[in-house]
Scaffold this motif. Structure first.
Motif, PDB file in Angstrom:
ATOM      1  N   GLY A 121       0.098  -4.152  -4.024  1.00  0.00           N
ATOM      2  CA  GLY A 121      -0.887  -3.148  -3.655  1.00  0.00           C
ATOM      3  C   GLY A 121      -0.767  -2.736  -2.212  1.00  0.00           C
ATOM      4  O   GLY A 121       0.181  -3.115  -1.520  1.00  0.00           O
ATOM      5  N   LEU A 122      -1.757  -1.978  -1.781  1.00  0.00           N
ATOM      6  CA  LEU A 122      -1.824  -1.494  -0.404  1.00  0.00           C
ATOM      7  C   LEU A 122      -2.888  -2.294   0.341  1.00  0.00           C
ATOM      8  O   LEU A 122      -4.049  -2.350  -0.104  1.00  0.00           O
ATOM      9  CB  LEU A 122      -2.183  -0.006  -0.388  1.00  0.00           C
ATOM     10  CG  LEU A 122      -2.508   0.615   0.973  1.00  0.00           C
ATOM     11  CD1 LEU A 122      -1.302   0.557   1.897  1.00  0.00           C
ATOM     12  CD2 LEU A 122      -2.994   2.048   0.790  1.00  0.00           C
ATOM     13  N   VAL A 123      -2.484  -2.925   1.428  1.00  0.00           N
ATOM     14  CA  VAL A 123      -3.417  -3.711   2.226  1.00  0.00           C
ATOM     15  C   VAL A 123      -3.211  -3.401   3.699  1.00  0.00           C
ATOM     16  O   VAL A 123      -2.221  -2.784   4.084  1.00  0.00           O
ATOM     17  CB  VAL A 123      -3.242  -5.226   1.992  1.00  0.00           C
ATOM     18  CG1 VAL A 123      -3.571  -5.597   0.555  1.00  0.00           C
ATOM     19  CG2 VAL A 123      -1.835  -5.665   2.365  1.00  0.00           C
ATOM     20  N   GLN A 124      -4.153  -3.870   4.502  1.00  0.00           N
ATOM     21  CA  GLN A 124      -4.058  -3.674   5.948  1.00  0.00           C
ATOM     22  C   GLN A 124      -3.404  -4.884   6.600  1.00  0.00           C
ATOM     23  O   GLN A 124      -3.411  -5.985   6.031  1.00  0.00           O
ATOM     24  CB  GLN A 124      -5.449  -3.462   6.530  1.00  0.00           C
ATOM     25  CG  GLN A 124      -6.109  -2.179   6.052  1.00  0.00           C
ATOM     26  CD  GLN A 124      -7.412  -1.906   6.772  1.00  0.00           C
ATOM     27  OE1 GLN A 124      -8.034  -2.794   7.325  1.00  0.00           O
ATOM     28  NE2 GLN A 124      -7.815  -0.643   6.793  1.00  0.00           N
ATOM     29  N   PRO A 161       3.121  -5.225   8.742  1.00  0.00           N
ATOM     30  CA  PRO A 161       3.788  -4.008   8.222  1.00  0.00           C
ATOM     31  C   PRO A 161       5.229  -4.261   7.795  1.00  0.00           C
ATOM     32  O   PRO A 161       5.696  -3.662   6.816  1.00  0.00           O
ATOM     33  CB  PRO A 161       3.713  -3.055   9.415  1.00  0.00           C
ATOM     34  CG  PRO A 161       2.471  -3.471  10.142  1.00  0.00           C
ATOM     35  CD  PRO A 161       2.439  -4.973  10.012  1.00  0.00           C
ATOM     36  N   THR A 198       6.208  -4.960   4.142  1.00  0.00           N
ATOM     37  CA  THR A 198       6.225  -3.881   3.159  1.00  0.00           C
ATOM     38  C   THR A 198       7.563  -3.836   2.447  1.00  0.00           C
ATOM     39  O   THR A 198       8.617  -3.764   3.085  1.00  0.00           O
ATOM     40  CB  THR A 198       5.949  -2.530   3.843  1.00  0.00           C
ATOM     41  OG1 THR A 198       4.621  -2.543   4.379  1.00  0.00           O
ATOM     42  CG2 THR A 198       6.096  -1.384   2.856  1.00  0.00           C
ATOM     43  N   GLN A 249       5.228  -3.304  -5.860  1.00  0.00           N
ATOM     44  CA  GLN A 249       5.212  -2.756  -4.498  1.00  0.00           C
ATOM     45  C   GLN A 249       4.115  -3.405  -3.664  1.00  0.00           C
ATOM     46  O   GLN A 249       2.957  -3.505  -4.102  1.00  0.00           O
ATOM     47  CB  GLN A 249       4.980  -1.244  -4.541  1.00  0.00           C
ATOM     48  CG  GLN A 249       4.859  -0.585  -3.182  1.00  0.00           C
ATOM     49  CD  GLN A 249       6.178  -0.547  -2.421  1.00  0.00           C
ATOM     50  OE1 GLN A 249       7.210  -0.185  -2.982  1.00  0.00           O
ATOM     51  NE2 GLN A 249       6.147  -0.907  -1.142  1.00  0.00           N
ATOM     52  N   VAL A 250       4.493  -3.817  -2.472  1.00  0.00           N
ATOM     53  CA  VAL A 250       3.533  -4.307  -1.486  1.00  0.00           C
ATOM     54  C   VAL A 250       3.656  -3.410  -0.260  1.00  0.00           C
ATOM     55  O   VAL A 250       4.741  -3.265   0.301  1.00  0.00           O
ATOM     56  CB  VAL A 250       3.802  -5.771  -1.111  1.00  0.00           C
ATOM     57  CG1 VAL A 250       2.919  -6.191   0.058  1.00  0.00           C
ATOM     58  CG2 VAL A 250       3.568  -6.677  -2.307  1.00  0.00           C
ATOM     59  N   THR A 251       2.547  -2.813   0.121  1.00  0.00           N
ATOM     60  CA  THR A 251       2.528  -1.941   1.294  1.00  0.00           C
ATOM     61  C   THR A 251       1.478  -2.451   2.268  1.00  0.00           C
ATOM     62  O   THR A 251       0.315  -2.621   1.891  1.00  0.00           O
ATOM     63  CB  THR A 251       2.228  -0.491   0.914  1.00  0.00           C
ATOM     64  OG1 THR A 251       3.190  -0.038  -0.042  1.00  0.00           O
ATOM     65  CG2 THR A 251       2.271   0.407   2.141  1.00  0.00           C
ATOM     66  N   VAL A 252       1.902  -2.705   3.497  1.00  0.00           N
ATOM     67  CA  VAL A 252       0.993  -3.190   4.531  1.00  0.00           C
ATOM     68  C   VAL A 252       0.916  -2.108   5.607  1.00  0.00           C
ATOM     69  O   VAL A 252       1.884  -1.853   6.312  1.00  0.00           O
ATOM     70  CB  VAL A 252       1.481  -4.511   5.134  1.00  0.00           C
ATOM     71  CG1 VAL A 252       0.448  -5.046   6.133  1.00  0.00           C
ATOM     72  CG2 VAL A 252       1.756  -5.531   4.040  1.00  0.00           C
ATOM     73  N   SER A 253      -0.231  -1.490   5.690  1.00  0.00           N
ATOM     74  CA  SER A 253      -0.375  -0.359   6.606  1.00  0.00           C
ATOM     75  C   SER A 253      -1.828  -0.183   6.996  1.00  0.00           C
ATOM     76  O   SER A 253      -2.732  -0.417   6.190  1.00  0.00           O
ATOM     77  CB  SER A 253       0.139   0.924   5.940  1.00  0.00           C
ATOM     78  OG  SER A 253      -0.087   2.049   6.766  1.00  0.00           O
ATOM     79  N   SER A 254      -2.028   0.235   8.235  1.00  0.00           N
ATOM     80  CA  SER A 254      -3.384   0.523   8.686  1.00  0.00           C
ATOM     81  C   SER A 254      -3.698   2.005   8.510  1.00  0.00           C
ATOM     82  O   SER A 254      -4.805   2.440   8.809  1.00  0.00           O
ATOM     83  CB  SER A 254      -3.548   0.110  10.145  1.00  0.00           C
ATOM     84  OG  SER A 254      -2.563   0.728  10.947  1.00  0.00           O
TER      85      SER A 254
END
Length: 122
Positions: free
Chosen positions: A10-13, A88, A91, A117-122
């Protein structure tokens, strides 16, 4: 033949946590170990972590040591990758794979999942 199904991406910070799961359809002699690899856009696939089904022996890439842990539920033929303090640079598409030994060498693994998918973004 062993089928692998990953989930949990997933998408996380930055600084957040995620837990990936990989369920195997069965375990055989040739699937002694399960590993996690990842591939970021434009980069080669790299080893993340691995564990054996029986002994619990684990191995981690230096880049994730102290942040990621790997565990298994033998009754469910499932291995988990707990990812904490995500950055980040974590990712990527994360793949699980099974093979005859715990190793960072991707060629040693016989079966692969489809990736999550792993997305690390602010």
């Amino acid at each position: 033949q062993v089928q692998l199904v990953e989930s949990g991406g997933g998408l996380v910070q930055p600084g957040d946590s995620l837990r990936l799961s990989c369920a195997a359809s069965r375990r055989t002699f040739s699937s002694y170990a399960m590993g996690w690899f990842r591939q970021a856009p434009g980069k080669e696939r790299e080893f993340v972590a691995a564990t054996s089904w029986s002994s619990g022996r684990t191995s981690f890439a230096d880049s994730v040591k102290g942040r990621f842990t790997i565990s298994r539920d033998n009754a469910r033929n499932t291995v988990y990758l707990q990812m904490n303090s995500l950055k980040p640079e974590d990712t990527a598409v994360y793949y699980c794979a099974v093979g005859p030994k715990v190793t960072a060498t991707s060629d040693a693994y016989n079966y692969w999942g489809q990736g999550t998918q792993v997305t690390v973004s602010s």
